[in-house]
Design a protein around this motif. Structure first.
Motif, PDB file in Angstrom:
ATOM      1  N   ALA A  50      -9.812  -1.997   1.406  1.00  0.00           N
ATOM      2  CA  ALA A  50     -10.161  -0.583   1.252  1.00  0.00           C
ATOM      3  C   ALA A  50      -8.886   0.222   1.435  1.00  0.00           C
ATOM      4  O   ALA A  50      -7.953  -0.232   2.103  1.00  0.00           O
ATOM      5  CB  ALA A  50     -11.198  -0.161   2.290  1.00  0.00           C
ATOM      6  N   HIS A  51      -8.843   1.437   0.864  1.00  0.00           N
ATOM      7  CA  HIS A  51      -7.641   2.248   1.082  1.00  0.00           C
ATOM      8  C   HIS A  51      -7.629   2.798   2.511  1.00  0.00           C
ATOM      9  O   HIS A  51      -6.696   2.554   3.272  1.00  0.00           O
ATOM     10  CB  HIS A  51      -7.576   3.392   0.060  1.00  0.00           C
ATOM     11  N   GLY A  52      -8.687   3.548   2.881  1.00  0.00           N
ATOM     12  CA  GLY A  52      -8.696   4.190   4.195  1.00  0.00           C
ATOM     13  C   GLY A  52      -9.362   3.341   5.260  1.00  0.00           C
ATOM     14  O   GLY A  52      -8.748   2.977   6.262  1.00  0.00           O
TER      15      GLY A  52
ATOM     16  N   GLY B 279      -3.824   1.010  -2.640  1.00  0.00           N
ATOM     17  CA  GLY B 279      -4.021   2.382  -3.090  1.00  0.00           C
ATOM     18  C   GLY B 279      -2.886   3.339  -2.785  1.00  0.00           C
ATOM     19  O   GLY B 279      -1.951   3.017  -2.066  1.00  0.00           O
ATOM     20  N   ASP B 280      -3.005   4.535  -3.376  1.00  0.00           N
ATOM     21  CA  ASP B 280      -1.966   5.563  -3.371  1.00  0.00           C
ATOM     22  C   ASP B 280      -0.667   5.038  -3.998  1.00  0.00           C
ATOM     23  O   ASP B 280       0.401   5.017  -3.372  1.00  0.00           O
ATOM     24  CB  ASP B 280      -1.747   6.158  -1.976  1.00  0.00           C
ATOM     25  N   VAL B 281      -0.806   4.689  -5.255  1.00  0.00           N
ATOM     26  CA  VAL B 281       0.372   4.316  -6.052  1.00  0.00           C
ATOM     27  C   VAL B 281       1.186   5.582  -6.323  1.00  0.00           C
ATOM     28  O   VAL B 281       2.409   5.535  -6.393  1.00  0.00           O
ATOM     29  CB  VAL B 281      -0.056   3.646  -7.380  1.00  0.00           C
TER      30      VAL B 281
ATOM     31  N   GLY C 234      -4.932   0.658   4.081  1.00  0.00           N
ATOM     32  CA  GLY C 234      -3.651   1.373   4.058  1.00  0.00           C
ATOM     33  C   GLY C 234      -3.871   2.764   4.636  1.00  0.00           C
ATOM     34  O   GLY C 234      -4.480   2.916   5.689  1.00  0.00           O
ATOM     35  N   HIS C 235      -3.397   3.795   3.917  1.00  0.00           N
ATOM     36  CA  HIS C 235      -3.728   5.211   4.139  1.00  0.00           C
ATOM     37  C   HIS C 235      -3.017   5.864   5.330  1.00  0.00           C
ATOM     38  O   HIS C 235      -2.524   6.973   5.202  1.00  0.00           O
ATOM     39  CB  HIS C 235      -5.243   5.342   4.300  1.00  0.00           C
ATOM     40  N   SER C 236      -2.916   5.208   6.490  1.00  0.00           N
ATOM     41  CA  SER C 236      -2.248   5.840   7.637  1.00  0.00           C
ATOM     42  C   SER C 236      -0.727   5.693   7.539  1.00  0.00           C
ATOM     43  O   SER C 236       0.009   6.378   8.236  1.00  0.00           O
ATOM     44  CB  SER C 236      -2.715   5.214   8.951  1.00  0.00           C
ATOM     45  N   HIS C 237      -0.248   4.792   6.686  1.00  0.00           N
ATOM     46  CA  HIS C 237       1.187   4.510   6.522  1.00  0.00           C
ATOM     47  C   HIS C 237       1.783   3.883   7.783  1.00  0.00           C
ATOM     48  O   HIS C 237       2.989   3.942   7.994  1.00  0.00           O
ATOM     49  CB  HIS C 237       1.976   5.772   6.149  1.00  0.00           C
ATOM     50  N   ILE C 238       0.942   3.327   8.625  1.00  0.00           N
ATOM     51  CA  ILE C 238       1.407   2.701   9.873  1.00  0.00           C
ATOM     52  C   ILE C 238       0.914   1.246   9.914  1.00  0.00           C
ATOM     53  O   ILE C 238      -0.292   1.010   9.863  1.00  0.00           O
ATOM     54  CB  ILE C 238       0.883   3.489  11.095  1.00  0.00           C
TER      55      ILE C 238
ATOM     56  N   SER D 240       0.845  -1.198   0.000  1.00  0.00           N
ATOM     57  CA  SER D 240       0.000   0.000   0.000  1.00  0.00           C
ATOM     58  C   SER D 240       0.878   1.246   0.000  1.00  0.00           C
ATOM     59  O   SER D 240       2.058   1.184   0.336  1.00  0.00           O
ATOM     60  CB  SER D 240      -0.891   0.006   1.246  1.00  0.00           C
ATOM     61  N   ASP D 241       0.285   2.365  -0.398  1.00  0.00           N
ATOM     62  CA  ASP D 241       0.946   3.664  -0.282  1.00  0.00           C
ATOM     63  C   ASP D 241       2.390   3.648  -0.815  1.00  0.00           C
ATOM     64  O   ASP D 241       3.344   3.984  -0.092  1.00  0.00           O
ATOM     65  CB  ASP D 241       0.859   4.144   1.173  1.00  0.00           C
ATOM     66  N   ILE D 242       2.495   3.276  -2.065  1.00  0.00           N
ATOM     67  CA  ILE D 242       3.797   3.271  -2.750  1.00  0.00           C
ATOM     68  C   ILE D 242       4.264   4.721  -2.962  1.00  0.00           C
ATOM     69  O   ILE D 242       5.455   5.017  -2.884  1.00  0.00           O
ATOM     70  CB  ILE D 242       3.676   2.538  -4.102  1.00  0.00           C
ATOM     71  N   HIS D 243       3.308   5.592  -3.247  1.00  0.00           N
ATOM     72  CA  HIS D 243       3.576   7.021  -3.383  1.00  0.00           C
ATOM     73  C   HIS D 243       4.754   7.330  -4.312  1.00  0.00           C
ATOM     74  O   HIS D 243       5.665   8.087  -3.953  1.00  0.00           O
ATOM     75  CB  HIS D 243       3.751   7.673  -2.003  1.00  0.00           C
ATOM     76  N   ALA D 244       4.684   6.737  -5.492  1.00  0.00           N
ATOM     77  CA  ALA D 244       5.630   7.083  -6.555  1.00  0.00           C
ATOM     78  C   ALA D 244       7.097   6.934  -6.138  1.00  0.00           C
ATOM     79  O   ALA D 244       7.960   7.698  -6.580  1.00  0.00           O
ATOM     80  CB  ALA D 244       5.347   8.498  -7.082  1.00  0.00           C
TER      81      ALA D 244
ATOM     82  N   ASN E  66      -6.656   8.183  -1.960  1.00  0.00           N
ATOM     83  CA  ASN E  66      -7.034   9.599  -2.020  1.00  0.00           C
ATOM     84  C   ASN E  66      -6.117  10.406  -2.944  1.00  0.00           C
ATOM     85  O   ASN E  66      -6.583  11.270  -3.688  1.00  0.00           O
ATOM     86  CB  ASN E  66      -7.101  10.215  -0.612  1.00  0.00           C
ATOM     87  N   HIS E  67      -4.811  10.099  -2.923  1.00  0.00           N
ATOM     88  CA  HIS E  67      -3.902  10.816  -3.834  1.00  0.00           C
ATOM     89  C   HIS E  67      -4.174  10.427  -5.287  1.00  0.00           C
ATOM     90  O   HIS E  67      -4.201  11.284  -6.170  1.00  0.00           O
ATOM     91  CB  HIS E  67      -2.442  10.523  -3.467  1.00  0.00           C
ATOM     92  N   ASP E  68      -4.378   9.125  -5.514  1.00  0.00           N
ATOM     93  CA  ASP E  68      -4.703   8.665  -6.871  1.00  0.00           C
ATOM     94  C   ASP E  68      -5.977   9.368  -7.357  1.00  0.00           C
ATOM     95  O   ASP E  68      -6.069   9.800  -8.506  1.00  0.00           O
ATOM     96  CB  ASP E  68      -4.956   7.149  -6.894  1.00  0.00           C
TER      97      ASP E  68
HETATM   98 ZN    ZN Z   1      -0.938   7.471   1.378  1.00  0.00          ZN
END
Ligand code: ZN
Length: 242
Positions: free
Chosen positions: A113-115, A33-35, A146-150, A7-11, A61-63
């Motif tokens: 789910a993402h969040g 989510g949040d690739v 994902g989403h919280s990055h924790i 999750s949350d690869i964030h480019a 959300n970023h996507d």
């Molecule tokens: Zn994220």
């Protein structure tokens, strides 16, 4: 069967490549989510992800913002700058791919789910109260977010008790209880004071969850972020994991 959960690869291509190498062989991939967003490699991250075997990928959300499906004003001004850069950088094919991703999915015994299952794109699960409330919003035994990055694992006993957060040991398989809410952490921008890329392996037949971390070349990513003119906060934070 082995499922790689990311999750949350964030480019962050370097972190993603390190995770894929460290994970070795897997049968399926669930990406929560949040690739894209924050990082310097949106196109290559989308291209790597979309080629992964038996992939289920959600839109975060970023996507959503980059794809024009969420207001940029829901983000702080610095995040908006990174989103604007990402919007200009992404090619049309990758943008269309992101736009068409679902925000949640149900896979046999697992909801994705993402969040959160209650609000798949936006809600952060950061405490036992929010975790407990969300157990009413999925009917499968398990839910991955994902989403919280924790990274976390909450398990649920009854309506009278708050969901319990369980400590996770890296590389150690946890046998899941009857119902659980889990987060594999973030590949590209961890926020639990550990800068290593985070992911998990899920073995559905054994109901096992195995958390992992892997070191990657943070400085190489920071150099590409500088070159792209991305905000300094995001360049600094990946070295620390905050
Ligand atoms: Zn994220």
């Amino acid at each position: 069967m082995t499922i790689l959960v990311i999750s949350d690869i964030h480019a962050n291509r370097t972190a993603l490549e390190a995770v894929l190498e460290d994970a070795g062989s897997f049968d399926e991939v669930w990406c929560l989510g949040d690739v894209v967003g924050y990082g310097p490699d949106p196109n290559s991250c989308v291209e790597i992800v979309r080629e992964l075997p038996d992939l289920v990928c959600l839109r975060g959300n970023h996507d959503s913002a980059v794809a024009g499906l969420a207001e940029n004003t829901k983000f702080n001004p610095t995040a908006q700058k990174a989103l604007e850069w990402t919007e200009q950088e992404l090619n049309a094919g990758n943008l269309t791919y992101i736009k068409e991703l679902p925000t949640h999915a149900e896979m046999d015994e697992v909801t994705l789910a993402h969040g959160s299952p209650r609000d798949p794109v936006w809600e952060y699960i950061m405490d036992p109260y929010t975790a407990t409330a969300n157990f009413d919003f999925f009917s499968t035994p398990y839910c991955l977010v994902g989403h919280s990055h924790i990274p976390f694992l909450y398990f649920y006993r009854s309506e009278e008790e708050l969901a319990q957060r369980r400590n996770l040991e890296l590389g150690e398989a946890v046998e899941l209880p009857g119902r659980a809410l889990l987060n594999p952490g973030s590949v590209g921008q961890p926020r639990d004071n550990d800068p290593r890329a985070s992911y998990a392996v899920f073995e559905p037949e054994k109901r096992m969850w195995i958390p992992h971390r892997v070191v990657y070349d943070v400085e190489a990513v920071q150099a590409r972020m500088k070159e792209a003119g991305l905000p300094l906060t995001y360049i600094q934070r990946i070295a620390h994991g905050w």
